[in-house]
Design a protein around this motif. Structure first.
Motif, PDB file in Angstrom:
ATOM      1  N   VAL A   1       0.864  -1.169   0.000  1.00  0.00           N
ATOM      2  CA  VAL A   1       0.000   0.000   0.000  1.00  0.00           C
ATOM      3  C   VAL A   1       0.905   1.225   0.000  1.00  0.00           C
ATOM      4  CG1 VAL A   1      -0.274   0.133   2.526  1.00  0.00           C
ATOM      5  CG2 VAL A   1      -2.043   1.058   1.043  1.00  0.00           C
ATOM      6  N   LYS A   2       0.467   2.267  -0.712  1.00  0.00           N
ATOM      7  CA  LYS A   2       1.224   3.513  -0.762  1.00  0.00           C
ATOM      8  C   LYS A   2       0.273   4.670  -0.986  1.00  0.00           C
ATOM      9  CE  LYS A   2       3.622   4.709  -4.542  1.00  0.00           C
ATOM     10  NZ  LYS A   2       3.013   5.996  -4.708  1.00  0.00           N
ATOM     11  N   LYS A   3       0.760   5.865  -0.693  1.00  0.00           N
ATOM     12  CA  LYS A   3      -0.013   7.062  -0.989  1.00  0.00           C
ATOM     13  C   LYS A   3       0.019   7.299  -2.487  1.00  0.00           C
ATOM     14  CE  LYS A   3      -0.744  11.898   0.014  1.00  0.00           C
ATOM     15  NZ  LYS A   3      -1.259  12.095  -1.308  1.00  0.00           N
ATOM     16  N   SER A   4      -1.096   7.699  -3.038  1.00  0.00           N
ATOM     17  CA  SER A   4      -1.176   8.014  -4.453  1.00  0.00           C
ATOM     18  C   SER A   4      -0.330   9.252  -4.761  1.00  0.00           C
ATOM     19  CB  SER A   4      -2.631   8.278  -4.846  1.00  0.00           C
ATOM     20  OG  SER A   4      -2.710   8.694  -6.193  1.00  0.00           O
ATOM     21  N   ILE A   5       0.246   9.283  -5.946  1.00  0.00           N
ATOM     22  CA  ILE A   5       1.023  10.445  -6.365  1.00  0.00           C
ATOM     23  C   ILE A   5       0.110  11.613  -6.707  1.00  0.00           C
ATOM     24  CG2 ILE A   5       2.567  11.355  -8.147  1.00  0.00           C
ATOM     25  CD1 ILE A   5       3.765   8.557  -8.387  1.00  0.00           C
ATOM     26  N   PHE A   6      -0.987  11.342  -7.402  1.00  0.00           N
ATOM     27  CA  PHE A   6      -1.828  12.408  -7.946  1.00  0.00           C
ATOM     28  C   PHE A   6      -3.136  12.629  -7.207  1.00  0.00           C
ATOM     29  CE2 PHE A   6       0.626  10.710 -11.580  1.00  0.00           C
ATOM     30  CZ  PHE A   6       1.384  11.844 -11.846  1.00  0.00           C
ATOM     31  N   LYS A   7      -3.493  11.731  -6.306  1.00  0.00           N
ATOM     32  CA  LYS A   7      -4.797  11.819  -5.644  1.00  0.00           C
ATOM     33  C   LYS A   7      -4.615  11.759  -4.130  1.00  0.00           C
ATOM     34  CE  LYS A   7      -6.700   9.079  -9.423  1.00  0.00           C
ATOM     35  NZ  LYS A   7      -7.251   7.766  -9.736  1.00  0.00           N
ATOM     36  N   THR A   8      -5.639  12.194  -3.407  1.00  0.00           N
ATOM     37  CA  THR A   8      -5.621  12.140  -1.952  1.00  0.00           C
ATOM     38  C   THR A   8      -6.233  10.824  -1.493  1.00  0.00           C
ATOM     39  OG1 THR A   8      -5.904  14.532  -1.960  1.00  0.00           O
ATOM     40  CG2 THR A   8      -6.200  13.431   0.137  1.00  0.00           C
ATOM     41  N   CYS A   9      -5.523   9.740  -1.784  1.00  0.00           N
ATOM     42  CA  CYS A   9      -5.986   8.417  -1.400  1.00  0.00           C
ATOM     43  C   CYS A   9      -4.777   7.503  -1.268  1.00  0.00           C
ATOM     44  CB  CYS A   9      -6.967   7.851  -2.432  1.00  0.00           C
ATOM     45  SG  CYS A   9      -6.232   7.441  -4.032  1.00  0.00           S
ATOM     46  N   LEU A  10      -5.035   6.279  -0.833  1.00  0.00           N
ATOM     47  CA  LEU A  10      -4.010   5.244  -0.797  1.00  0.00           C
ATOM     48  C   LEU A  10      -4.244   4.285  -1.948  1.00  0.00           C
ATOM     49  CD1 LEU A  10      -4.016   4.411   3.038  1.00  0.00           C
ATOM     50  CD2 LEU A  10      -2.507   5.990   1.792  1.00  0.00           C
ATOM     51  N   GLU A  11      -3.193   3.626  -2.385  1.00  0.00           N
ATOM     52  CA  GLU A  11      -3.289   2.625  -3.447  1.00  0.00           C
ATOM     53  C   GLU A  11      -2.822   1.295  -2.886  1.00  0.00           C
ATOM     54  OE1 GLU A  11      -2.288   5.731  -7.084  1.00  0.00           O
ATOM     55  OE2 GLU A  11      -0.714   4.361  -6.399  1.00  0.00           O
ATOM     56  N   LEU A  12      -3.686   0.310  -2.992  1.00  0.00           N
ATOM     57  CA  LEU A  12      -3.394  -1.036  -2.494  1.00  0.00           C
ATOM     58  C   LEU A  12      -3.208  -1.956  -3.691  1.00  0.00           C
ATOM     59  CD1 LEU A  12      -3.256  -3.060  -0.094  1.00  0.00           C
ATOM     60  CD2 LEU A  12      -5.737  -3.316  -0.337  1.00  0.00           C
ATOM     61  N   TYR A  13      -2.017  -2.545  -3.797  1.00  0.00           N
ATOM     62  CA  TYR A  13      -1.674  -3.402  -4.930  1.00  0.00           C
ATOM     63  C   TYR A  13      -1.499  -4.841  -4.484  1.00  0.00           C
ATOM     64  CZ  TYR A  13      -0.329   0.854  -7.452  1.00  0.00           C
ATOM     65  OH  TYR A  13      -0.333   2.082  -8.067  1.00  0.00           O
ATOM     66  N   PRO A  14      -2.048  -5.797  -5.229  1.00  0.00           N
ATOM     67  CA  PRO A  14      -1.638  -7.184  -5.027  1.00  0.00           C
ATOM     68  C   PRO A  14      -0.157  -7.265  -5.409  1.00  0.00           C
ATOM     69  CG  PRO A  14      -3.591  -7.057  -6.432  1.00  0.00           C
ATOM     70  CD  PRO A  14      -3.063  -5.661  -6.268  1.00  0.00           C
TER      71      PRO A  14
END
Length: 117
Positions: A1-14
Motif C-alpha cells: 500500500v502507498k499514498k497516491s502520487i496524484f490523488k488524496t488516497c491510498l493505493e493497495l496493490y496485489p
C-alpha cells in the motif's frame, strides 16, 4: 500500500501488480541520476507491505491513513489492477459530473472508441 502520487488516497496493490509497476518504473529510472534517485525515494516514501491477519483482515498503517486524510468512513474503489482507498467525503467531493466525465472519456478515448481494437 502507498499514498497516491496524484490523488488524496491510498493505493493497495496485489504483489503481482506491484512487481509489474516497479518493473515499469525501473525501466525508466537511472538510480545514479540525482533527479531519478529523488523520484525513487519519494515514490517509495511511506509504502508498506501488508499481510492478512488470521481473520483475513488488513490493518492499514495509521501514518498512511493520516497522510491520505482518511477518517471513519472509507471507500474502496477498484481501479485497474489496484484498489484505491479513500476518505468517503473526499471521494464524493472529487466526483466528476456526467458531462465532465463524458468529455474526459472523449478526450482520452476518442469519439470512435471500439473495444475490439
Amino acid at each position: 500500500v502507498k499514498k497516491s502520487i496524484f490523488k488524496t488516497c491510498l493505493e493497495l496493490y496485489p504483489i503481482a501488480e506491484w512487481e509489474l509497476l516497479i518493473g515499469r518504473v525501473k525501466k525508466k529510472i537511472n538510480p545514479f541520476n540525482k533527479k531519478h534517485n529523488e523520484f525513487l525515494t519519494q515514490f517509495h516514501r511511506g509504502t508498506a507491505e501488508l499481510t492478512l491477519d488470521s481473520s483475513n483482515r488488513l490493518t492499514l498503517p495509521k501514518r498512511l491513513l493520516e497522510t491520505a486524510g482518511i477518517g471513519n468512513e472509507v471507500v474502496l474503489a477498484g481501479v485497474g489492477g489496484m484498489i484505491e482507498i479513500w476518505d468517503k467525503q473526499t471521494y464524493d467531493s472529487v466526483a466528476l459530473s456526467d458531462t465532465e466525465f463524458e468529455s474526459l472519456a472523449e478526450d482520452i478515448l476518442g469519439n470512435d472508441f471500439n473495444l475490439d481494437d
